[in-house]
Structure formats: C-alpha cells, structure tokens
Design a protein around this motif. Structure first.
Motif, short mmCIF file in Angstrom:
data_model
loop_
_atom_site.label_atom_id
_atom_site.label_comp_id
_atom_site.label_asym_id
_atom_site.label_seq_id
_atom_site.Cartn_x
_atom_site.Cartn_y
_atom_site.Cartn_z
N ALA A 212 12.09 48.79 -1.02
CA ALA A 212 11.89 49.62 -2.20
C ALA A 212 10.39 49.77 -2.45
O ALA A 212 9.59 48.91 -2.09
CB ALA A 212 12.57 49.00 -3.42
N PRO A 213 9.97 50.87 -3.10
CA PRO A 213 8.55 51.05 -3.38
C PRO A 213 8.00 49.92 -4.25
O PRO A 213 8.59 49.56 -5.27
CB PRO A 213 8.51 52.39 -4.13
CG PRO A 213 9.75 53.11 -3.73
CD PRO A 213 10.78 52.03 -3.52
N THR A 214 6.89 49.36 -3.83
CA THR A 214 6.25 48.30 -4.60
C THR A 214 5.73 48.82 -5.93
O THR A 214 5.70 48.09 -6.93
CB THR A 214 5.09 47.69 -3.80
OG1 THR A 214 5.57 47.27 -2.52
CG2 THR A 214 4.48 46.49 -4.51
N PHE A 215 5.33 50.10 -5.93
CA PHE A 215 4.76 50.73 -7.11
C PHE A 215 5.66 51.91 -7.50
O PHE A 215 5.36 53.07 -7.20
CB PHE A 215 3.32 51.16 -6.84
CG PHE A 215 2.49 50.03 -6.27
CD1 PHE A 215 1.97 49.05 -7.09
CD2 PHE A 215 2.27 49.94 -4.90
CE1 PHE A 215 1.24 47.99 -6.57
CE2 PHE A 215 1.53 48.89 -4.36
CZ PHE A 215 1.02 47.90 -5.20
N PRO A 216 6.78 51.62 -8.16
CA PRO A 216 7.86 52.61 -8.30
C PRO A 216 7.54 53.81 -9.17
O PRO A 216 8.19 54.85 -9.04
CB PRO A 216 9.00 51.79 -8.92
CG PRO A 216 8.32 50.66 -9.62
CD PRO A 216 7.12 50.34 -8.79
N ASN A 217 6.53 53.70 -10.04
CA ASN A 217 6.24 54.79 -10.96
C ASN A 217 5.01 55.59 -10.56
O ASN A 217 4.54 56.44 -11.32
CB ASN A 217 6.05 54.22 -12.38
CG ASN A 217 7.29 53.52 -12.87
OD1 ASN A 217 8.40 54.02 -12.71
ND2 ASN A 217 7.13 52.35 -13.48
N ALA A 218 4.51 55.33 -9.35
CA ALA A 218 3.27 55.97 -8.92
C ALA A 218 3.52 57.26 -8.16
O ALA A 218 4.56 57.44 -7.52
CB ALA A 218 2.47 55.01 -8.05
N ARG A 219 2.53 58.14 -8.24
CA ARG A 219 2.42 59.22 -7.27
C ARG A 219 1.44 58.76 -6.20
O ARG A 219 0.63 57.84 -6.44
CB ARG A 219 1.96 60.52 -7.92
CG ARG A 219 0.59 60.48 -8.58
CD ARG A 219 0.26 61.80 -9.27
NE ARG A 219 -0.97 61.72 -10.04
CZ ARG A 219 -2.18 61.99 -9.56
NH1 ARG A 219 -2.32 62.36 -8.28
NH2 ARG A 219 -3.25 61.90 -10.30
N TYR A 220 1.47 59.37 -5.03
CA TYR A 220 0.71 58.89 -3.89
C TYR A 220 -0.23 59.98 -3.39
O TYR A 220 0.09 61.16 -3.43
CB TYR A 220 1.65 58.43 -2.77
CG TYR A 220 2.54 57.29 -3.20
CD1 TYR A 220 2.18 55.98 -2.92
CD2 TYR A 220 3.71 57.51 -3.93
CE1 TYR A 220 2.98 54.91 -3.33
CE2 TYR A 220 4.50 56.46 -4.35
CZ TYR A 220 4.13 55.16 -4.04
OH TYR A 220 4.91 54.12 -4.47
N VAL A 221 -1.39 59.55 -2.90
CA VAL A 221 -2.42 60.47 -2.43
C VAL A 221 -2.99 59.96 -1.12
O VAL A 221 -3.29 58.76 -0.99
CB VAL A 221 -3.57 60.60 -3.46
CG1 VAL A 221 -4.66 61.53 -2.93
CG2 VAL A 221 -3.05 61.10 -4.81
N THR A 222 -3.14 60.85 -0.15
CA THR A 222 -3.79 60.48 1.12
C THR A 222 -4.29 61.75 1.79
O THR A 222 -3.92 62.87 1.40
CB THR A 222 -2.83 59.72 2.04
OG1 THR A 222 -3.60 59.05 3.07
CG2 THR A 222 -1.81 60.63 2.69
N ALA A 223 -5.13 61.59 2.80
CA ALA A 223 -5.68 62.75 3.51
C ALA A 223 -4.60 63.41 4.36
O ALA A 223 -3.84 62.73 5.06
CB ALA A 223 -6.86 62.33 4.37
N SER A 224 -4.58 64.72 4.34
CA SER A 224 -3.60 65.44 5.14
C SER A 224 -3.81 65.17 6.62
O SER A 224 -2.83 64.97 7.37
CB SER A 224 -3.69 66.95 4.86
OG SER A 224 -5.02 67.42 5.03
N ALA A 225 -5.07 65.11 7.08
CA ALA A 225 -5.34 64.84 8.50
C ALA A 225 -4.83 63.48 8.92
O ALA A 225 -4.35 63.29 10.05
CB ALA A 225 -6.83 64.96 8.78
#
Length: 310
Positions: A152-165
C-alpha cells in the motif's frame, strides 16, 4: 544539455542495489528506544521549514573504484589525505527531505524502504498521512524504496511528482532489470496520481525543478525559495562531500552518463559557489546541508553550523 546514454544507464542503477541493501538506520538498541544521534534536523528558510531525515547509513570499502577509477592511486590518496578522510573506506548517508511551505508538506524522495524514513518522520513530528506531495528526484532504489509499505502507498494522501524523462526511461525497461522492476512495483501503481515535469516546473509554492541530467536520464535538483532566500536540494548531483567536489570530473560508477553527470556537477556547483546558495545533498554527512566554495580546479563542501537556524 544533450544526455548521452549508454548501457550504463540500465545497469548503473541496478549496481546501486547492494549499496542500498547494506544501509542500516542509525538507531539505538538501548537508551529507551531513542536515537543515538539525531535523525531529523530542521532548518529555516524564510517562512519555510526544511527538515532533513536520516533514513539510514552504510560503511563501504573500495571508494576509489566508485569515485576515482580513472585516477592514479597516488592522486586519490592525496585528495583524501588533504581532506582528512581515509582512501579505503567511506560512509554513505541516505537523506530524504521534507519541507513545510505553509500550504503543503512536500517530501523529497522516500529512502531505502527499510523503515528508517518512518522513524525520522516520527522524530520530526510528521505523520505519513500528512504528506501532501512526494517528489522523486530520480528512481534509483535508495530514493524510491519507501514509496510502498506492505503493498500500500506509504503516503496515502499525497500526489506525486517526478521528471517525465526519468519515468519514461525506467518504466520501459524489460522485466528482469532490477531498477525497472522496482519502478514497476513501487512507482507505476501510483502513476495515475503522478505529475510528470520538465526543467523549470513549479511543483509547490516556492519549489522549482532544475534539470541536472547525467546521474540518471531525468535526474532533477529542486530550488527552494522563501523570504528572499534560496536553498538547492541537489539529490545525487554529487555523491560524496570530498571526491565529488574536489574532482567533479571524476566519473562516479553509478552515473548513467559520466560526461553529462560531470557537466551537471560543474554547472550546478559553480552556480552555488558563485551565488553563495546553500545546498542539501542526499548523500552528504548528516544533516546534509552545506555551502560550496571554489577550490583549485574544483570545489570544497562547507557544512553549515547555525547559518540556517533563523
């Protein structure tokens, strides 16, 4: 900058897995269960609160093969001695960072997945449920290991961001690539909640992405700004506080593209030195914050003391 990828890009991250597996949180067996050393350290940046989290630490032998393979034994030993460290061992630190912008709690990287980040967040008084945004600087195992807990997600209420590349590269790996498999298991299940960014993206108030490709295909630093002050989260731009600074052109064995990684180091470290901007580096000695100054043809890392306390 044009990233020149080789087969190293697929293999370098996989090679990092033994390093991540060897790391253990610095936690006490005694002392009433309290930490033997601080595992959460808070700085002030204008109106922003910035807390570094010691997820774990590992002692390794053979640093020359990782940080100075092309150097002579004599030069590597000399650089080490000049900076008061041994040439045959090193201490790695694994340091996610959480910031309070006043509007959101933003976590940068999730650690090894061995429980250390949970203990450090607890020491900082932050519940995983309270994290609003999780930013992944890049997808090596020691940065994504804590994204899921027991499936299960450790951070259940978060949105996530990362580089597309970054995501595009690792998510297309064939089954059997160890990093690709980790991305498939830990990152892809959260892709629907993920924002994919490029250079110069605003991911939260006062937080802007800074492309620093080379260590991985989409490696990102993040500039924090508040109250007229700046601080750069450098992630794995430089992986050791001596060798990566004193000799920024030396290839690091886990860099996907050594030439591009070296160019990114010189560019970003040069900017930090010229503008006197503090940094937090994922593998710097805890609490992982410092300044950069020019030194000969390279740089010197200067740990902070009380400069960021108010």
């Amino acid at each position: 900058m044009t990233l020149t990828l080789t087969r190293r890009a697929a293999l370098g991250g996989a090679a990092a897995l033994p390093l991540a597996a060897a790391a253990t949180p610095i936690l006490a067996a005694g002392h009433g269960g309290k930490a033997e050393a601080p595992i959460a350290h808070t700085f002030k940046l204008g109106d922003m609160s910035v807390t570094t989290l010691l997820d774990g630490s590992a002692m390794r032998e053979g640093p020359k093969e990782m940080f100075g393979a092309a150097a002579s034994d004599e030069e590597f030993a000399q650089v080490s001695a000049e900076n008061f460290i041994p040439a045959d061992t090193l201490q790695f630190y694994f340091t996610p960072t959480v910031i309070d912008t006043g509007a959101e709690l933003v976590l940068f990287d999730t650690g090894l997945g061995q429980g250390g980040i949970g203990k450090a967040l607890d020491a900082a008084g932050v519940s995983p449920d309270a994290i609003n945004v999780v930013v992944i600087t890049h997808m090596h195992p020691d940065h994504i290991g804590g994204m899921m807990t027991d499936g299960a997600p450790t951070f259940p209420n978060a949105r996530y961001v990362t580089a597309s590349a970054e995501y595009n590269f690792w998510s297309k790996m064939e089954a059997g690539n160890r990093v690709g498999d980790m991305v498939a298991n830990l990152v892809t299940p959260l892709a629907e909640k993920m924002e994919f960014i490029d250079d110069g993206a605003s991911v939260a108030p006062g937080v802007t992405s800074v492309a620093s490709f080379g260590h991985t295909p989409g490696h990102m630093c993040f500039m924090l700004e508040s109250g007229g002050r700046q601080l750069l989260l450098t992630a794995d731009l430089a992986n050791h506080y001596v060798w990566s600074f004193a000799r920024p052109d030396w290839a690091f064995s886990f860099d996907a593209s050594p030439e591009d990684a070296a160019a990114s180091r010189r560019k970003v470290l040069g900017m930090l030195a010229a503008d006197k901007i503090p940094m937090i580096g994922y593998h710097m000695p805890f609490p992982a914050a410092g300044y950069v100054e020019p030194r000969d043809d390279g740089f010197r890392y200067v740990p902070v003391s009380y400069q960021l306390m108010g």
